[in-house]
Design an enzyme around this catalytic site. Structure first.
Site, PDB file in Angstrom:
ATOM      1  N   GLU A 217      30.479  40.431  58.604  1.00  0.00           N
ATOM      2  CA  GLU A 217      30.725  41.731  59.190  1.00  0.00           C
ATOM      3  C   GLU A 217      29.674  42.357  59.652  1.00  0.00           C
ATOM      4  OE1 GLU A 217      33.894  43.167  59.164  1.00  0.00           O
ATOM      5  OE2 GLU A 217      34.917  41.447  58.549  1.00  0.00           O
ATOM      6  N   CYS A 251      29.150  51.827  60.588  1.00  0.00           N
ATOM      7  CA  CYS A 251      29.212  50.461  61.422  1.00  0.00           C
ATOM      8  C   CYS A 251      30.050  50.773  62.863  1.00  0.00           C
ATOM      9  CB  CYS A 251      29.624  49.278  60.701  1.00  0.00           C
ATOM     10  SG  CYS A 251      31.310  49.298  60.057  1.00  0.00           S
TER      11      CYS A 251
HETATM   12  P1  NAD Z   1      21.003  44.788  55.814  1.00  0.00           P
HETATM   13  O1  NAD Z   1      21.446  43.562  56.559  1.00  0.00           O
HETATM   14  O2  NAD Z   1      19.642  45.359  55.806  1.00  0.00           O
HETATM   15  O3  NAD Z   1      21.640  44.586  54.283  1.00  0.00           O
HETATM   16  C1  NAD Z   1      22.855  44.194  53.572  1.00  0.00           C
HETATM   17  C2  NAD Z   1      22.884  43.538  52.439  1.00  0.00           C
HETATM   18  O4  NAD Z   1      21.926  42.311  52.794  1.00  0.00           O
HETATM   19  C3  NAD Z   1      22.019  43.923  51.365  1.00  0.00           C
HETATM   20  O5  NAD Z   1      22.639  43.880  50.159  1.00  0.00           O
HETATM   21  C4  NAD Z   1      20.532  43.097  51.428  1.00  0.00           C
HETATM   22  O6  NAD Z   1      20.139  43.238  50.011  1.00  0.00           O
HETATM   23  C5  NAD Z   1      20.980  41.868  51.872  1.00  0.00           C
HETATM   24  N1  NAD Z   1      19.935  41.174  52.389  1.00  0.00           N
HETATM   25  C6  NAD Z   1      18.621  41.712  52.863  1.00  0.00           C
HETATM   26  N2  NAD Z   1      18.055  40.544  53.393  1.00  0.00           N
HETATM   27  C7  NAD Z   1      18.618  39.608  53.078  1.00  0.00           C
HETATM   28  C8  NAD Z   1      18.328  38.273  53.475  1.00  0.00           C
HETATM   29  N3  NAD Z   1      17.019  37.747  53.742  1.00  0.00           N
HETATM   30  N4  NAD Z   1      19.488  37.429  53.278  1.00  0.00           N
HETATM   31  C9  NAD Z   1      20.595  37.889  52.562  1.00  0.00           C
HETATM   32  N5  NAD Z   1      20.736  38.954  52.281  1.00  0.00           N
HETATM   33  C10 NAD Z   1      20.076  39.872  52.577  1.00  0.00           C
HETATM   34  O7  NAD Z   1      22.251  45.855  56.471  1.00  0.00           O
HETATM   35  P2  NAD Z   1      22.018  47.329  55.810  1.00  0.00           P
HETATM   36  O8  NAD Z   1      20.939  48.025  56.477  1.00  0.00           O
HETATM   37  O9  NAD Z   1      22.488  47.476  54.336  1.00  0.00           O
HETATM   38  O10 NAD Z   1      23.508  47.941  56.382  1.00  0.00           O
HETATM   39  C11 NAD Z   1      23.525  48.320  57.816  1.00  0.00           C
HETATM   40  C12 NAD Z   1      24.321  47.540  58.958  1.00  0.00           C
HETATM   41  O11 NAD Z   1      25.421  46.955  58.286  1.00  0.00           O
HETATM   42  C13 NAD Z   1      24.337  47.823  60.084  1.00  0.00           C
HETATM   43  O12 NAD Z   1      24.147  46.955  61.078  1.00  0.00           O
HETATM   44  C14 NAD Z   1      25.769  48.199  60.274  1.00  0.00           C
HETATM   45  O13 NAD Z   1      26.583  48.301  61.401  1.00  0.00           O
HETATM   46  C15 NAD Z   1      26.159  47.198  59.391  1.00  0.00           C
HETATM   47  N6  NAD Z   1      27.593  47.113  58.820  1.00  0.00           N
HETATM   48  C16 NAD Z   1      28.777  46.433  59.254  1.00  0.00           C
HETATM   49  C17 NAD Z   1      29.890  46.695  58.583  1.00  0.00           C
HETATM   50  C18 NAD Z   1      30.990  45.931  59.123  1.00  0.00           C
HETATM   51  O14 NAD Z   1      31.989  46.081  58.496  1.00  0.00           O
HETATM   52  N7  NAD Z   1      31.164  45.289  60.231  1.00  0.00           N
HETATM   53  C19 NAD Z   1      30.088  47.757  57.512  1.00  0.00           C
HETATM   54  C20 NAD Z   1      28.918  48.309  57.381  1.00  0.00           C
HETATM   55  C21 NAD Z   1      27.651  48.184  57.894  1.00  0.00           C
END
Ligand code: NAD
Length: 471
Positions: A217, A251
């Protein structure tokens, strides 16, 4: 807990969850309903505590937006799943072709096992618990890794979920990117990731090592396109709401607007007026949410300043910094005609900044959208349903809204997910439920089945069967 302790703990938990799953395998539907009911009751009972934790994590989070965007959403989703679960979980009979009769064909919806759930910070409770609703409904066990940017919410999720469920059923792992990375490398039976597209790519690679099926997502730049027949002031109201709700950290927030060329400034001013009417005095307004961290705040400032330096006009609500007392308030902002190669137009903004650009008709707008990554959402505004549908037919996005942003995600029966760079797989409602089971195909034959008449050595019956098969 240190990262290495967290990593050791998650390995032990996965082992415990896998063996608990093997011991039970098919959690009865009535027990799954009771799991969902417990979760619903928890969210109702501790909703205020979660709102306080989320408010502290953000430095200010609108209580109203937390109520509908977090607890309210999870409660509605768990209730919906409970109400439909018996139907969703039932086996599906399929017709048997004449050549294979007699026999019964059916699909069993069997829980895959242990699900890993990785959630982001922007709706730190909803995006951890809504996938959990789907996993529990499907009869799976689950381990959740919440975002490190919302540590108080993560701690509260840990505390409350461990009061509710044994850790071999539902467990929460706290930690930063290193823990997240190790988490995604675990051999889950399904990995459900919500977050940014760049990290999503890493998650997909990690899951591929274990051949773990993955739901991604992700995010992207969701456009709002206004057709020439639509009143700009009317569109400005709902686009301002979608953009500045949770200070743009959603998002499916409209990322940028495409309006009939020449209308950019009038539209930008209308958006600012509407934002001011909904969130007056952002400095002291408890309903205007702060930016999650200094780093995220600085990134937004840099993006706006880059566009301004390149000649774009910036409209920004006034911010009394002293009154705000919180340096992470970023006021509603509109940027008119930023350069297409600026960060504002290259990256997902994820903050309260709305670029406004002109289009020369809907064909031009469709070309603009199609030249870019497929967005998570697309919004089209037109008085004519035929025009809006034609625009949808000419573009592609994870989901879409006509004349209203964001709310498609609140219709539980609509699948919610991205396409291409905005994600793969979907959830909510029955689609979410179907993420976590394996659909196992079964053909149940009677003790003696005529198919044995066509086994070798091949003869006349085989020839007859061949003819029947191909008609
Ligand atoms: P992010 O990708 O920075 O982090 C999300 C999660 O990934 C966190 O729990 C983090 O600890 C983990 N993470 C970080 N590095 C990682 C790695 N190397 N391997 C695996 N996991 C890792 O995202 P964010 O800044 O927390 O969220 C914002 C983004 O999420 C935006 O792009 C937004 O559009 C998207 N988003 C999408 C949805 C959806 O339903 N499609 C919903 C909310 C947010």
């Amino acid at each position: 807990m240190s990262d290495s302790d967290a990593i050791a703990r998650m390995h032990a938990l996965l082992k415990a969850q896998k063996s608990a799953f093997e011991a039970e395998r098919h959690r009865p539907v009535e027990e799954r309903k009771s799991d969902l009911k417990k979760l619903e009751a928890l969210v109702k009972a501790r909703g205020e505590d979660f709102a306080t934790a989320i408010d502290a994590d953000f430095g200010r989070r609108s209580k109203a937006e937390t109520a509908i965007g977090e607890a309210g959403f999870v409660i509605a989703s768990a209730k919906h799943a409970r109400q439909h679960l018996s139907h969703w979980a039932a086996s599906r009979r399929k017709p048997v072709p004449m050549t294979l009769a007699p026999g019964k064909a059916y699909v069993r919806r069997e829980p895959k096992g242990v699900a890993g759930i990785v959630s982001p910070w922007n709706y730190s409770m909803q995006l951890a618990l809504a996938p959990l609703v789907a996993a529990l409904a499907a009869g799976c066990r689950a381990m959740i890794k919440p975002s490190e940017f919302t540590p108080r919410t993560a701690e509260l999720l840990h505390e409350t979920l461990s009061e509710l469920f044994n850790e071999d059923h539902v467990a929460v792992i706290e930690g930063g990117p290193d823990v997240a990375k190790a988490f995604c490398a675990l051999p889950f039976d399904h990995l459900f990731y919500t977050g940014s597209t760049p990290v999503g790519r890493l998650v997909a690679k990690a899951a591929a090592e274990n051949l773990t099926p993955v739901t991604l997502e992700l995010g992207g730049k969701s456009p709002a396109v206004i057709a020439p027949d639509f009143d700009l002031d009317q569109a400005a109201k709902t686009i301002a709401w979608g953009k500045y709700f949770n200070a743009g950290q959603t998002c499916v927030a409209p990322d940028y607007a495409l309006v009939p060329r020449g209308g950019q400034r009038a539209f930008g001013e209308a958006v600012m007026r509407e934002a001011d009417a909904m969130w007056p005095d952002v400095a002291g307004n408890g309903d205007y949410t702060a930016i999650i961290s200094e780093k995220h705040h600085a990134r937004l400032t840099e993006m706006v300043e880059e566009a301004r330096a390149a000649g774009a006009e910036v409209l920004q609500a006034a911010l009394d910094k002293e009154k705000a007392g919180n340096t992470r308030i970023f006021p509603p902002t509109v940027v008119i005609d930023p350069p297409l190669d600026s960060a504002l137009m290259r990256e997902e903004i994820f903050g309260p900044v709305l670029p406004v650009l002109g289009h020369d008709g809907l064909s031009d707008a469709a070309r603009f959208v199609n030249e870019r990554d497929r967005p998570l959402a697309l919004y089209v505004y037109s008085k004519s349903s035929a025009t809006a549908r034609d625009f949808l037919a000419r573009t592609m996005s994870g989901g879409a809204g006509v004349n209203l942003p964001m709310l498609h995600l609140s219709v539980e029966d609509l699948p919610f997910g991205g396409v291409g760079a905005s994600g793969q797989g979907a959830y909510h409602g029955e689609t979410g439920f179907l993420t976590f089971p394996h659909e196992r195909a079964v053909f149940e034959a009677p003790v003696w089945h005529p198919s044995r008449m066509v086994f070798p050595p091949y003869g006349k019956v085989f020839e007859f069967f061949k003819k029947l098969q191909t008609g």
